[in-house]
Design a protein around this motif. Structure first.
Motif: not given
Length: 314
Positions: A226-231, A268-271, A188-191, A202-205
């Motif tokens: 966060v520069g991530v592509t979503v399908g 500021h940060e995402a992991r 899971i991607l949290l930021g 938490s989750t992105l919004a």
């Protein structure tokens, strides 16, 4: 393909459980009916101020919204909002005041939605969410956006009318998407937002923009932040979030890329976290879970498979 099954389906999403209150909007313009309802001995009301109300513990351990009969209520005319009727025919009103009233017994305390949402019954939290949303809108929309004239309250608090140009203004609700993004390894991607304390993830919004579908908003916000592509994007649930006036639309989303490039403005940060990594981070205090009242917590739980650690509302 992942099928999302809510492991906590018997635990309703905060602020969304049926309240048992009929908003009875057809009465809002009937001044004679409203006056009679306000004068009825069974009518109950409570004060809302700055997003807070008074709550109190009952002898049997429950927490209730502090309400009084209308004839004991603080005086106010313009800022009296009709909230609806319950199945027993009891009418409910909220009174907007500059401060909460004092309590002689000193047992009641002020509380906002983040605390009260975890404690109150569905009826009481439904009334509170309605009142807080109206109060915020009323405080921030006192002037006509068309001509600048001061507006007046109508429809028992649900309309503001302009006496100069005749425009009618209605309470605003801003649609916002909130998404739990996972990758092909089921991480899971949290930021962490720039203004959040260290460790709060938490989750992105983000807000839906004009002319945009909610699915596109999910993909755009994740890419921007966060520069991530979503399908694939799957809708899960919604939650009113009057902080100050949003409706959160919750999604599960599958990432097609995993390289992170935070924007630095909002995030500021995402992991990426596996379940074991997130559990260890909770245990060590490295990561603070979202507030239990939030849809973010439920979206993470939907992936995590069990309730998150409890986090204080303060």
């Amino acid at each position: 393909m992942t099928t999302w099954t809510d492991q906590n389906a018997d635990r309703p999403l905060s602020l969304t459980a049926p309240s048992g209150i009929d908003r009875a909007a057809h009465h809002r313009l009937d001044e004679a009916w409203l006056a009679a309802a306000w004068s009825h001995p069974t009518t109950r009301c409570f004060v809302v101020s700055g997003g807070q109300v008074l709550i109190d513990e009952t002898p049997d351990g429950r927490t209730e919204l502090v309400m009084t009969p209308s004839f004991e209520a603080p005086l106010t005319e313009a800022h009296r909002y009709f909230l609806g009727i319950d199945e027993d025919g009891v009418s409910y009103f909220a009174l907007q005041k500059d401060a909460l009233p004092g309590r002689i017994d000193q047992s009641a305390r002020p509380a906002g939605l983040r605390e009260a949402g975890l404690l109150l019954s569905p009826r009481d939290i439904g009334l509170m969410v309605h009142a807080v949303g109206l109060e915020n809108w009323q405080r921030t929309h006192r002037f006509c956006s068309r001509c600048g004239e001061r507006t007046v309250i109508a429809a028992a608090g649900h309309i503001r009318r302009c006496p100069a140009c005749g425009a009618e203004h209605y309470p605003r609700t801003d649609p916002a998407v909130i998404m739990a993004v996972t990758d092909e390894d089921d991480r899971i991607l949290l930021g962490r937002q720039v203004h959040w304390p260290e460790g709060r993830f938490s989750t992105l919004a983000g807000f839906v923009e004009p002319g945009e579908s909610i699915e596109h908003a999910v993909r755009r916000e994740v890419a921007e932040e966060v520069g991530v592509t979503v399908g694939p994007v799957e809708y899960i649930a919604s939650q009113p979030w009057p902080f100050p006036s949003s409706l959160m639309l919750g999604f599960m989303a599958r990432a097609t890329t995993t390289d992170i490039d935070v924007d630095g403005d909002e995030i500021h940060e995402a992991r990426w976290f596996s379940r074991d990594e997130l559990g260890a981070a909770f245990d060590s205090g490295e990561v603070l879970p979202p507030y239990g009242i939030s849809i973010a917590a439920r979206l993470i739980e939907l992936w995590y498979g069990k309730p998150l650690p409890t986090r204080s509302f303060v």
